[in-house]
Design a protein around this motif. Structure first.
Motif, PDB file in Angstrom:
ATOM      1  N   PHE A  57      27.213 -15.673 -42.878  1.00 14.97           N
ATOM      2  CA  PHE A  57      26.623 -16.680 -42.009  1.00 14.97           C
ATOM      3  C   PHE A  57      27.520 -16.971 -40.818  1.00 14.97           C
ATOM      4  O   PHE A  57      28.737 -17.158 -40.984  1.00 14.97           O
ATOM      5  N   ARG A  58      26.902 -17.003 -39.658  1.00  7.97           N
ATOM      6  CA  ARG A  58      27.654 -17.431 -38.474  1.00  7.97           C
ATOM      7  C   ARG A  58      27.745 -18.944 -38.485  1.00  7.97           C
ATOM      8  O   ARG A  58      26.745 -19.640 -38.311  1.00  7.97           O
ATOM      9  N   GLY A  59      28.942 -19.446 -38.703  1.00 13.21           N
ATOM     10  CA  GLY A  59      29.155 -20.889 -38.706  1.00 13.21           C
ATOM     11  C   GLY A  59      29.918 -21.286 -37.462  1.00 13.21           C
ATOM     12  O   GLY A  59      31.006 -20.777 -37.199  1.00 13.21           O
ATOM     13  N   PHE A 104      23.622 -20.182 -37.771  1.00 15.01           N
ATOM     14  CA  PHE A 104      22.486 -19.454 -37.185  1.00 15.01           C
ATOM     15  C   PHE A 104      22.851 -17.973 -37.170  1.00 15.01           C
ATOM     16  O   PHE A 104      23.876 -17.587 -37.743  1.00 15.01           O
ATOM     17  N   ASN A 105      22.058 -17.103 -36.600  1.00 16.78           N
ATOM     18  CA  ASN A 105      22.352 -15.671 -36.446  1.00 16.78           C
ATOM     19  C   ASN A 105      23.125 -15.110 -37.654  1.00 16.78           C
ATOM     20  O   ASN A 105      24.295 -14.744 -37.547  1.00 16.78           O
ATOM     21  N   SER A 106      22.465 -15.040 -38.780  1.00 17.04           N
ATOM     22  CA  SER A 106      23.127 -14.721 -40.050  1.00 17.04           C
ATOM     23  C   SER A 106      22.353 -13.647 -40.806  1.00 17.04           C
ATOM     24  O   SER A 106      21.160 -13.449 -40.562  1.00 17.04           O
ATOM     25  N   ALA A 110      17.599 -21.082 -31.704  1.00 22.94           N
ATOM     26  CA  ALA A 110      18.237 -21.977 -30.719  1.00 22.94           C
ATOM     27  C   ALA A 110      19.741 -22.150 -30.955  1.00 22.94           C
ATOM     28  O   ALA A 110      20.293 -23.218 -30.676  1.00 22.94           O
ATOM     29  N   ASP A 111      20.390 -21.115 -31.449  1.00 20.97           N
ATOM     30  CA  ASP A 111      21.837 -21.153 -31.737  1.00 20.97           C
ATOM     31  C   ASP A 111      22.201 -22.398 -32.554  1.00 20.97           C
ATOM     32  O   ASP A 111      23.319 -22.931 -32.437  1.00 20.97           O
ATOM     33  N   SER A 112      21.273 -22.822 -33.416  1.00 22.67           N
ATOM     34  CA  SER A 112      21.475 -24.062 -34.169  1.00 22.67           C
ATOM     35  C   SER A 112      21.020 -23.982 -35.618  1.00 22.67           C
ATOM     36  O   SER A 112      21.547 -24.722 -36.459  1.00 22.67           O
ATOM     37  N   TYR A 116      31.243 -13.590 -34.741  1.00 26.01           N
ATOM     38  CA  TYR A 116      29.871 -14.113 -34.686  1.00 26.01           C
ATOM     39  C   TYR A 116      28.819 -13.029 -34.848  1.00 26.01           C
ATOM     40  O   TYR A 116      29.109 -11.844 -34.800  1.00 26.01           O
ATOM     41  N   ASP A 117      27.608 -13.475 -35.079  1.00 27.46           N
ATOM     42  CA  ASP A 117      26.412 -12.635 -35.225  1.00 27.46           C
ATOM     43  C   ASP A 117      26.604 -11.521 -36.262  1.00 27.46           C
ATOM     44  O   ASP A 117      26.389 -10.326 -35.971  1.00 27.46           O
ATOM     45  N   PRO A 118      26.994 -11.868 -37.507  1.00 32.57           N
ATOM     46  CA  PRO A 118      27.220 -10.819 -38.505  1.00 32.57           C
ATOM     47  C   PRO A 118      25.927 -10.152 -38.966  1.00 32.57           C
ATOM     48  O   PRO A 118      24.873 -10.783 -39.027  1.00 32.57           O
TER      49      PRO A 118
HETATM   50  C1  BMA Z   1      24.054 -13.912 -27.104  1.00 34.87           C
HETATM   51  C2  BMA Z   1      24.869 -14.000 -28.369  1.00 34.87           C
HETATM   52  C3  BMA Z   1      24.101 -14.691 -29.469  1.00 34.87           C
HETATM   53  C4  BMA Z   1      23.369 -15.922 -29.004  1.00 34.87           C
HETATM   54  C5  BMA Z   1      22.628 -15.656 -27.720  1.00 34.87           C
HETATM   55  C6  BMA Z   1      21.948 -16.886 -27.161  1.00 34.87           C
HETATM   56  O1  BMA Z   1      24.830 -13.448 -26.032  1.00 34.87           O
HETATM   57  O2  BMA Z   1      26.032 -14.717 -28.107  1.00 34.87           O
HETATM   58  O3  BMA Z   1      25.011 -15.089 -30.443  1.00 34.87           O
HETATM   59  O4  BMA Z   1      22.438 -16.309 -29.991  1.00 34.87           O
HETATM   60  O5  BMA Z   1      23.521 -15.160 -26.758  1.00 34.87           O
HETATM   61  O6  BMA Z   1      22.888 -17.876 -26.839  1.00 34.87           O
END
Ligand code: BMA
Length: 340
Positions: A64-66, A49-51, A306-308, A109-111
């Protein structure tokens, strides 16, 4: 021809689906086959997700955030011919230091992925004695060299502008705490060399509107347009059942991007579909990238759901700029230069 010009390269193969008939008020619509990346997409990775993705050599590339099966997030490289179906590497990106030695962050995360001049930059969140901003550069997507941590902890959601402004690199970031940060505004910093950062400015506060009343953070790399920098960001509200992340839109001044020209008081996408409402963290739409075509004005927005999952949504430059302008509500802290 769109009336607002996107100032970047044409991307004739930008992924696209026409606006659904009957969709009247919303400026953004979802891809009908969402999510484009489902659960357990790669060996050892439970969720992506968050990629961030971008055009590369006529096709597409992404970071990609894996979420690994041990629960620790890391960044993986992926490639695609159509920017919808992705082949993700099983191996994590092997970051190196300036000497070429392996130098892995403890988590990542979150690149975001941004090209400035001839170099591609990955910007993410990593551990630097607490949550902080990581950065690496590559020119070939084979060697990824980490740069020094640009900022002190705690900070997240860093996004580089795709060109220098007034001779300097410019980065948006969101100072935070090392936990689930119940506050946060977007700031901007400049650097002549990506080593020394300064000229810090406040850009935008969390909003008066309830959907962004807790905190905000930069999303996709700003898109240069004839109206200013188009920024998709996330806005968060706190409910009795946890945070809800929606996507917002703003337009920043081209030469002085700490000045917000327009800021949409409505969210432009909020959790509504099953893959946004249900998952590891429910109710999250978290934009990290766009692919946009300067010729047609088509914009594809990539967001974590949804972080998924990874979701894809579409808009057109005229429609989104009109919508932001028509529904703009800027505060005095948005429109000032951001120095105190
Ligand atoms: C934020 C980050 C994101 C995440 C969001 C919802 O603080 O950590 O990576 O998508 O929370 O959990």
């Amino acid at each position: 021809m769109s009336k607002v010009k996107i100032i970047s390269q044409p991307v004739p193969n930008v992924p696209w689906q026409e606006r659904p008939e009957g969709l009247k008020d919303a400026p953004v619509w979802r891809y009908s086959e969402n999510p484009i990346i489902g659960r357990n997409p790669v060996k050892g990775v439970a969720r992506i997700f968050n990629s961030a993705v971008m055009p590369y050599e006529g096709e597409f590339i992404g970071v990609f955030r894996g979420e690994q099966v041990n629960g620790i997030p890391y960044i993986y490289l992926g490639r695609s011919k159509d920017a919808i179906h992705w082949e993700i590497d099983e191996e994590k990106i092997n970051f190196v230091n300036e000497k070429g030695e392996t130098f892995l962050p403890r988590y990542a995360y979150d690149p975001r992925l941004v090209k400035v001049e001839d170099t591609y930059y990955i910007i993410w969140c990593q551990d630097f004695y607490g949550a902080a901003i990581g950065m690496a550069k590559t020119t070939d997507f084979k060697t990824f060299t980490r740069l020094e941590n640009p900022f002190l902890p705690f900070n997240r959601n860093a996004v580089l502008f795709p060109r220098k402004i007034n001779g300097n690199y410019v980065l948006l970031s969101r100072p935070s705490d090392s936990g689930h940060t119940p506050f946060g505004d977007i700031f901007l910093s400049e650097s002549p060399d990506l080593v020394y950062w300064g000229k810090h400015r406040h850009v935008m506060s969390k909003g008066n509107e309830w959907w962004q009343s807790l905190k905000i953070g930069g999303g996709a790399a700003p898109i240069e347009t004839s109206e200013g920098w188009l920024l998709f960001y996330h806005g968060v509200t706190g409910t009795c059942n946890g945070y809800v992340y929606s996507i917002g839109g703003a337009i920043l001044d081209l030469e002085q991007p700490s000045i917000v020209k327009y800021r949409c008081e409505n969210f432009i996408l909020t959790p509504e579909e099953w893959y946004e409402e249900h998952g590891f963290v429910p109710n999250v739409c978290f934009p990290c990238a766009t692919i946009h075509d300067a010729e047609s004005g088509k914009i594809a927005i990539y967001y974590g759901a949804a972080d998924s999952y990874v979701g894809l949504a579409f808009t057109e430059i005229d429609a989104i700029v009109d919508y932001i302008k028509e529904n703009s509500s800027v505060t005095s802290t948005d429109t000032e230069i951001g120095i105190r």
